[in-house]
Design an enzyme around this catalytic site. Structure first.
Site, PDB file in Angstrom:
ATOM      1  N   GLY A 191       9.182 -25.041  10.279  1.00  0.00           N
ATOM      2  CA  GLY A 191       9.499 -25.818  11.468  1.00  0.00           C
ATOM      3  C   GLY A 191      10.968 -25.816  11.833  1.00  0.00           C
ATOM      4  O   GLY A 191      11.343 -26.233  12.943  1.00  0.00           O
ATOM      5  N   LYS A 198      11.627  -3.784  -1.550  1.00  0.00           N
ATOM      6  CA  LYS A 198      12.646  -3.676  -2.587  1.00  0.00           C
ATOM      7  C   LYS A 198      12.124  -2.757  -3.690  1.00  0.00           C
ATOM      8  O   LYS A 198      10.995  -2.895  -4.150  1.00  0.00           O
ATOM      9  CB  LYS A 198      12.928  -5.087  -3.153  1.00  0.00           C
ATOM     10  N   ASP A 254     -13.316  -6.217   0.210  1.00  0.00           N
ATOM     11  CA  ASP A 254     -13.461  -6.831  -1.116  1.00  0.00           C
ATOM     12  C   ASP A 254     -13.144  -8.324  -1.061  1.00  0.00           C
ATOM     13  O   ASP A 254     -12.450  -8.858  -1.923  1.00  0.00           O
ATOM     14  CB  ASP A 254     -12.546  -6.130  -2.121  1.00  0.00           C
TER      15      ASP A 254
END
Length: 664
Positions: A183, A359, A486
């Site tokens: 928010g 990363k 799945d």
């Protein structure tokens, strides 16, 4: 004697070449010094390309434009343009203009579409913005409201696709990534720049911030926008020999005219290198006249370049990163490392090309994060809990080909889908680093026999709605539509607030096929109790496959039972039990026997019956009778709203009853 000729007596003198060599070298140095002294603005005549620095949020490379392009334009504000690639939910004129603080009428006009147009997924959209100096940097500011799971890195690279950087966000808002609350409204500085005095004198009117994508080269981008390669190279502060550009970074394109919508259409792949422009013909006497001057200047230039190259090699070799690059074929050839890559390095080189926002961890980093993968850190199976730079993550060890899962996860961004943040490859194993879900898989809550994990009625409806929202995103807001294949309670993870996130995308695939979005497979793989009949019998793959499995999960949620019920007469599907129950006359009464006893009757019976009827529709053997996930989302949204009102009313009654007892 003409100014463009040299006296024959001088040109025929054998000593003259040596004189010209020294004169050329000294003249070149003198010209460089004079240009620096007399024209200091030339030092800021180009912006510095940010390179791969945007992937490291913990550091700022001041030798790049990682925080933004420098305010070195002739004007402090100007009309600029961005390239944004349409991705749901930002795939319309209104949503893209709202995200990037652009005028919607200008955006629709320059892209030659109506004001209410919706763009095809991954369509390049030209976004006109007003770029202004803000302190040291040129930028166009827009605002963004933080959502669940957002960090600076995902906002910059996923939501804004590299049109900002995590470092620039941190610098602009002066709030650490750990203090971002849902928010919270932050300012997003978009990367833009204004033409310098030199560029303006060359006729450049606009600078376009282009988002580099896989396969792009400086040459192909310059051809796309009808500008010279040299102008693009100079605008971004590098030479042709070092023109290595990276995925999800911005490249400034100098334009003499406004960009047009036809320039957003990707052209055919260019040749490996552009054909050299043949020199213009000249008369022989002119060539002979200037031969020694050219030799002198060339020699001086060569010496300076050689010194500069030696400085770069020895001064920067230790700090240079070995990231793969996106460049022309010739540049790629030059960029190959001198030593042969090991298997591990080769795998990482290929995988890091998939997505720059991921990363790449070393195995030592993951060992440190998990205390050498100790049993205390094992969560379940091959999944470990790790702590990386103070943040908890789930680290999953995998074998085989994981490219499908990574390829899907790198292109999706939704609060109800688990987020992949990094990868590692070591000794034949892949390690995928995901966001951490504190409360583990939903199956642990459903199958809890100790009674320590009890979900309220509204919590169960909220979890069902979360899963429905995640599936609806996969089915309706990815192009092409994707099927998870799945869906089961063990693949649904609960975070610290008991909000659901769908995980394990290894079996996911495109639903695009030959007949109306359906695909077929002969390789039937799944979990008993969750697989739809059309998939088991005919190998039919469609989004309705997930709808069926979702119905089973929703049934598990409200009953607290597993998909397969063990009995003395053999195993029975939980879905069969529900359908048999709802077919009876006293369905409402029998439903109470089927619902989870842990609820202790604390649920609105009419809403429970509505949920059961919705589950029955999801479990229909006829594919066409099952609802689409958008319809399921709408139904569950209404049920959740009424359930919250019911829960609030119950609490109020309990409070009033407690107050009456106290008064008595």
């Amino acid at each position: 004697m003409s100014n463009n000729t040299i006296s024959p007596s001088i040109s025929n003198n054998p000593i003259c070449p040596f004189l010209f060599l020294h004169m050329g070298f000294l003249s070149l140095i003198l010209l460089c010094l004079l240009s620096l002294i007399s024209s200091p603005h030339l030092l800021l005549a180009q912006q510095l390309y940010e390179g791969v620095g945007s992937t490291n949020c913990d550091s700022v490379d001041n030798s790049t434009s990682i925080l933004g392009y420098t305010c070195n334009g002739q004007n402090t504000s100007c009309q600029s343009y961005l390239i944004f690639r349409s991705q749901p939910p930002y795939n319309s004129v209104s949503s893209i203009s709202g995200l990037l603080a652009s005028d919607p009428s200008q955006l629709s006009q320059i892209n030659s579409v109506p004001d209410n147009a919706t763009f095809q997924t991954d369509k390049e959209v030209i976004v006109p913005i007003n770029c202004s100096c803000s302190g040291q940097f040129s930028q166009a500011n827009t605002s963004y409201t933080i959502r669940e799971g957002d960090i600076y890195f995902t906002v910059a690279n996923n939501t804004y696709q590299g049109l900002s950087t995590c470092q620039a966000l941190q610098n602009q808002n002066n709030v650490s990534a750990r203090n971002l609350d849902v928010g919270m409204e932050i300012t997003v500085p978009l990367r833009c720049a204004c033409p310098t005095r030199n560029q303006t004198s060359d006729g450049v009117k606009y600078l376009l911030s282009y988002l580099v994508r896989s396969g792009d080269t400086v040459w192909s981008i310059s051809q796309r926008f009808g500008v010279s390669q040299d102008s693009v190279l100079q605008s971004n502060g590098f030479s042709e020999d070092s023109a290595s550009i990276f995925y999800f970074t911005t490249l400034l394109v100098p334009l003499k005219n406004q960009p047009t919508s036809n320039q957003t259409i990707t052209p055919p792949p260019p040749p490996s290198s552009p054909a050299p422009t043949p020199p213009s013909p000249d008369n022989n006497s002119s060539k002979k006249t200037w031969v020694y001057v050219v030799i002198g200047v060339a020699a001086g230039t060569f010496v300076l370049i050689a010194l500069f190259v030696l400085f770069c090699i020895f001064g920067r070799r230790r700090n240079r990163r070995a990231d793969p690059v996106i460049t022309s074929k010739d540049a790629e050839k030059d960029a190959k490392p001198a030593k042969k890559l090991t298997d591990s390095e080769g795998h990482m080189l290929g995988m890091s090309n998939i997505d720059r926002s991921l990363k790449v961890y070393t195995f030592e980093e993951l060992k440190l994060a998990t205390n050498n993968f100790s049993p205390e850190h094992r969560m379940k199976g091959s999944v470990y809990r790790g702590v990386i730079k103070g943040d908890t993550a789930a680290i999953k060890q995998m074998e085989g080909d994981v490219s499908n899962e990574i390829d899907i996860l790198k292109r999706i961004n939704h609060a109800n889908l688990i987020r992949l943040s990094g990868i590692c490859f070591d000794q034949g194993y892949w390690y995928l680093v995901y966001e951490y879900a504190e409360n583990g898989p939903l199956s642990d809550w459903i199958n809890d026999t100790r009674g320590s994990k009890v979900l309220s009625w509204t919590q169960r409806v909220q979890i069902a709605l979360d899963v429905a929202n995640g599936l609806n995103y996969l089915h309706s807001f990815t192009e092409p539509a994707h099927v998870h294949k799945d869906i089961k309670s063990s693949n649904i993870l609960l975070d610290g607030d008991l909000r659901a996130k769908i995980g394990n995308f290894r079996m996911a695939k495109s639903a695009e096929g030959e007949e109306g979005g359906f695909a077929f497979t002969r390789h039937i793989v799944g979990t008993k109790g969750y697989m739809a009949p059309e998939y088991l019998e005919n190998g039919l793959v469609s989004p309705k496959l997930d709808v069926y499995a979702f119905g089973v999960v929703m049934l598990e949620i409200i009953t607290g039972k597993e998909a397969i019920i063990a009995s003395s007469g053999g195993d029975m599907l939980l879905s069969d039990a529900l359908i048999a129950m709802l077919s009876r006359e006293n369905a409402t009464e029998k439903l109470c026997d089927l619902l989870d006893p842990a609820l202790e009757g604390n649920y609105p019976l009419d809403l429970a019956l509505n949920v059961a009827q919705l589950i029955k529709r999801c479990l229909s053997k006829d594919v066409m009778d099952r609802p689409i996930m958008d319809e399921v989302v709408q139904s569950l949204t209404k049920i959740l709203g009424i359930s919250l009102t019911w829960e609030l009313s119950n609490r109020k009654n309990e409070f009033e009853s407690f107050s009456d007892d106290e008064n008595f």
